[in-house]
Write a protein that holds these residues in place. Structure first.
Motif, mmCIF file in Angstrom:
data_model
loop_
_atom_site.group_PDB
_atom_site.id
_atom_site.type_symbol
_atom_site.label_atom_id
_atom_site.label_comp_id
_atom_site.label_asym_id
_atom_site.label_seq_id
_atom_site.Cartn_x
_atom_site.Cartn_y
_atom_site.Cartn_z
ATOM 1 N N THR A 182 -8.425 3.845 38.108
ATOM 2 C CA THR A 182 -6.911 4.330 37.737
ATOM 3 C C THR A 182 -6.210 3.096 37.298
ATOM 4 O O THR A 182 -6.766 1.943 37.156
ATOM 5 N N VAL A 183 -4.920 3.153 37.132
ATOM 6 C CA VAL A 183 -4.113 1.859 36.710
ATOM 7 C C VAL A 183 -4.312 1.022 37.860
ATOM 8 O O VAL A 183 -4.221 -0.341 37.580
ATOM 9 N N ASP A 184 -4.341 1.336 39.264
ATOM 10 C CA ASP A 184 -4.467 0.311 40.221
ATOM 11 C C ASP A 184 -5.826 -0.094 40.647
ATOM 12 O O ASP A 184 -6.217 -1.121 41.176
ATOM 13 N N LEU A 185 -6.641 0.870 40.609
ATOM 14 C CA LEU A 185 -8.111 0.840 41.098
ATOM 15 C C LEU A 185 -8.924 0.434 39.990
ATOM 16 O O LEU A 185 -9.237 1.123 39.011
ATOM 17 N N VAL A 186 -9.484 -0.845 39.994
ATOM 18 C CA VAL A 186 -10.169 -1.495 39.031
ATOM 19 C C VAL A 186 -11.304 -2.227 39.583
ATOM 20 O O VAL A 186 -11.135 -3.041 40.628
ATOM 21 N N GLN A 187 -12.525 -2.334 38.890
ATOM 22 C CA GLN A 187 -13.611 -3.069 39.211
ATOM 23 C C GLN A 187 -13.403 -4.358 38.565
ATOM 24 O O GLN A 187 -13.583 -4.446 37.344
ATOM 25 N N ASP A 188 -13.409 -5.220 39.379
ATOM 26 C CA ASP A 188 -13.227 -6.584 38.658
ATOM 27 C C ASP A 188 -14.709 -7.266 39.037
ATOM 28 O O ASP A 188 -15.462 -7.056 40.034
ATOM 29 N N PRO A 189 -15.101 -8.179 37.746
ATOM 30 C CA PRO A 189 -16.434 -8.621 37.974
ATOM 31 C C PRO A 189 -16.789 -9.722 39.031
ATOM 32 O O PRO A 189 -17.775 -9.798 39.376
ATOM 33 N N LEU A 190 -15.781 -10.441 39.461
ATOM 34 C CA LEU A 190 -15.927 -11.221 40.659
ATOM 35 C C LEU A 190 -15.525 -10.693 41.951
ATOM 36 O O LEU A 190 -16.248 -11.222 42.861
ATOM 37 N N LEU A 191 -14.639 -10.030 41.995
ATOM 38 C CA LEU A 191 -13.853 -9.567 43.358
ATOM 39 C C LEU A 191 -14.451 -8.094 43.908
ATOM 40 O O LEU A 191 -14.123 -7.772 44.966
ATOM 41 N N GLY A 192 -15.293 -7.197 42.753
ATOM 42 C CA GLY A 192 -15.526 -5.800 43.363
ATOM 43 C C GLY A 192 -13.977 -5.121 43.078
ATOM 44 O O GLY A 192 -13.390 -5.438 42.477
ATOM 45 N N LEU A 193 -14.004 -4.040 43.735
ATOM 46 C CA LEU A 193 -13.127 -3.109 43.546
ATOM 47 C C LEU A 193 -11.687 -3.691 44.005
ATOM 48 O O LEU A 193 -11.697 -4.328 45.064
ATOM 49 N N THR A 194 -10.664 -3.760 43.149
ATOM 50 C CA THR A 194 -9.458 -4.079 43.502
ATOM 51 C C THR A 194 -8.624 -3.026 43.414
ATOM 52 O O THR A 194 -8.739 -1.835 42.985
ATOM 53 N N ILE A 195 -7.158 -3.466 44.128
ATOM 54 C CA ILE A 195 -6.125 -2.385 44.247
ATOM 55 C C ILE A 195 -5.011 -3.294 43.732
ATOM 56 O O ILE A 195 -4.604 -4.325 44.423
ATOM 57 N N ALA A 196 -4.262 -2.877 42.558
ATOM 58 C CA ALA A 196 -3.164 -3.697 42.070
ATOM 59 C C ALA A 196 -3.622 -5.060 42.011
ATOM 60 O O ALA A 196 -2.726 -6.086 42.277
ATOM 61 N N GLY A 207 -3.101 0.196 54.164
ATOM 62 C CA GLY A 207 -3.128 -0.030 52.746
ATOM 63 C C GLY A 207 -4.171 0.370 51.845
ATOM 64 O O GLY A 207 -4.041 0.911 50.709
ATOM 65 N N LEU A 208 -5.483 0.261 52.345
ATOM 66 C CA LEU A 208 -6.599 1.006 51.804
ATOM 67 C C LEU A 208 -6.637 2.575 51.969
ATOM 68 O O LEU A 208 -6.764 3.249 50.777
#
Length: 532
Positions: A420-434, A449-450
């Motif tokens: 989604t806009v907030d839920l993004v897979q970051d290549p270094l951090l894994g799943l991120t929220i905002a 928060g999760l």
């Protein structure tokens, strides 16, 4: 006229006579003589005979771990003087006694060296024991009374030297290894085999740290004399010409899987690396989070490279169908930095062996910075997880050594969350929220928060509290062996009976009086629910 009067008188007299009262009964007469006995009746049917049968029970039996005697009883309904299965009405067992659920059984060991001063007892020397088989354990795939146990990188202790904080290696050439052990009919344990871990070329690996880019966390290796462990010990340390010792194949083993084909998978605390070894201990392939490592068969998500020093992939298991490896991180990761270390968020990873496909879940610890020290896959969604603190019960009562049954079925699988806009897979951090890692979110907002983002951890329930069950005295409860659906083996890491206090080596003791040396000990707890 006279005749009529007389007749009436007669009639009246008769009527009056008929209405008079009876007299008293007379006394009974004497009894008559007894009659003759009747004929005997026919004989009744004979009663059924009760029978008892005893039979030997083999070791590993569901009722008697070390074997014993089964006692069956019942009525001989078919009167053949044999107690058959359909006639058994009661069964009991007389089992060979054991100490596994009381004080445990010690594993054998030899002594690597005994010439080092014991910092805990001035004037005495200490033993560095060639045991250390407690980083993990697992059952032999086909022999129910045998198990494998794993060492870590070898005898070591915290030490601060000329280059800063690191580890002292008093046996610097130690080779990490797997031991095969057997429980004997007496309950004693003997070692059957030692399997040294080796590089692909067959040469032995070491327990020394990895170089940069392969999981290095700047742990400096030191020798017993306090000098830097360097390539040429005859010459002084020099960062360019005589650097400190590192090993790209070095492992700090912590998780162990024994496959049906005789090979092994081992997870470690350096990379973390997950390495596949042959039955002879030769490396066949590996999995780690370093995409540039040409040795890799598959690659873990990059966030796993952010493990903390000495807190890597502490547990490893395989699903019963041998399709998925299941690993668990010991504690919260520094994702993205050490600011997230003080957390109860830990990660579980599953790797499909056929394709390398990854699944990932969250596990919430009971206490922040606890250690998840072992995992057993009961199925693809049901696990056993060993969670502990680092306390000695005999030194500080109230230690925590728990085993939980963990359910992944309702947990969020992180690798395939719909973006989604907030839920993004970051290549270094894994799943991120905002833009924040999951570790950062929990530090800032807690697990709520999760949950607000639809991210849920695995659920769990307590299976056994080892301190409450056996007054468990060891600090590092680290290995689990699921023997059957209700018996669980538990083993400790004794650190080769080696400890350190303010960079001074000493014997590792379980108690404040320094009277009981720690040693690898197998406990077996019965009557547990270990079904998926």
């Amino acid at each position: 006229m006279k005749i009529s009067v007389i007749a009436g008188a007669i009639t009246l007299s008769l009527l009056l006579h008929g209405c008079s009262l009876d007299g008293d009964d007379g006394k009974n007469g004497k009894d008559g003589a007894n009659g003759n006995n009747g004929n005997n009746g026919s004989n009744g049917a004979s009663g059924l005979q009760s029978l008892v049968k005893q039979s030997a029970v083999a070791m590993g039996h569901v009722e008697c771990l070390l074997g014993g005697t089964r006692i069956d009883s019942g009525l001989d309904s078919n009167q053949n003087k044999l107690l058959e299965e359909t006639e058994i009405s009661q069964t009991s067992y007389l089992c060979q006694p054991d100490n596994f659920a009381k004080s445990g059984e010690k594993l054998p060991y030899s002594v690597l060296r005994n010439d080092i001063p014991n910092g805990a007892l001035p004037g005495a020397t200490m033993e560095i024991r060639n045991g250390g088989f407690g980083s993990d354990m697992t059952g032999h795939p086909t022999k129910p009374m045998q198990f494998y146990a794993l060492t870590d990188r070898g005898p070591n202790a915290d030490y601060t030297g000329s280059l800063g904080a690191g580890k002292m290696f008093p046996v610097v050439n130690y080779v990490p290894r797997i031991g095969l052990f057997e429980i004997l009919p007496t309950g004693a344990i003997r070692q059957l085999q030692t399997i040294l871990l080796k590089r692909p070329d067959g040469s032995p690996i070491s327990g020394l740290p990895n170089p940069a880019g392969l999981g290095a966390t700047n742990e400096i290796p030191y020798l017993l004399d306090g000098s830097v462990a360097r390539q040429d010990v005859s010459q002084p340390y020099d960062a360019v010409t005589n650097p400190f010792l590192l090993d790209q194949y070095g492992l700090d083993p912590e998780g162990l899987v024994a496959m049906k084909d005789g090979s092994f998978w081992i997870s470690d605390e350096y990379g973390p690396h997950i390495v596949h070894y042959s039955a002879q201990g030769i490396e066949l392939g590996r999995i780690n989070p370093f995409s540039a490592d040409s040795r890799n068969t598959f690659t873990l998500p990059a966030e796993f490279a952010k493990r903390r020093a000495n807190r890597g992939m502490e547990g490893l298991s395989i699903t019963p169908d041998e399709k998925y490896l299941v690993g668990i991180m010991q504690s919260a990761m520094a994702n993205p930095t050490s600011s997230t270390n003080n957390s109860d968020l830990t990660r579980i990873v599953m790797v499909e062996l056929a394709t390398g496909a990854i699944k990932q879940y969250l596990y919430k610890q009971e206490i922040k910075q606890n250690s998840n020290s072992a995992v057993i896959a009961l199925s693809a969604t049901s696990l056993l997880v060993l969670e502990r603190d680092g306390s000695f019960e005999l030194k500080k009562p109230g230690a925590m050594k728990h085993v939980y049954k963990v359910d992944l079925s309702q947990a969020t699988e992180l690798e395939h969350v719909q973006p989604t806009v907030d839920l993004v897979q970051d290549p270094l951090l894994g799943l991120t929220i905002a833009g924040q890692s999951l570790e950062q979110v929990v530090m800032a907002k807690g697990w709520d928060g999760l949950a607000a983002a639809g991210i849920m951890p695995a659920s769990k329930k307590l299976v056994v509290d080892m301190v409450a069950s056996v007054n468990y005295p060891h600090d590092k409860m680290e290995g689990l062996w699921r023997i059957d659906e209700h018996r669980l083996g538990v083993i400790n890491d004794d650190d080769f009976a080696t400890w350190a206090n303010k960079s001074t080596l000493e014997q590792k003791y379980l108690d404040l009086s320094n009277s009981t040396i720690d040693g690898n000990t197998l406990y077996i707890i019965d009557k547990l629910d270990l079904k998926p």
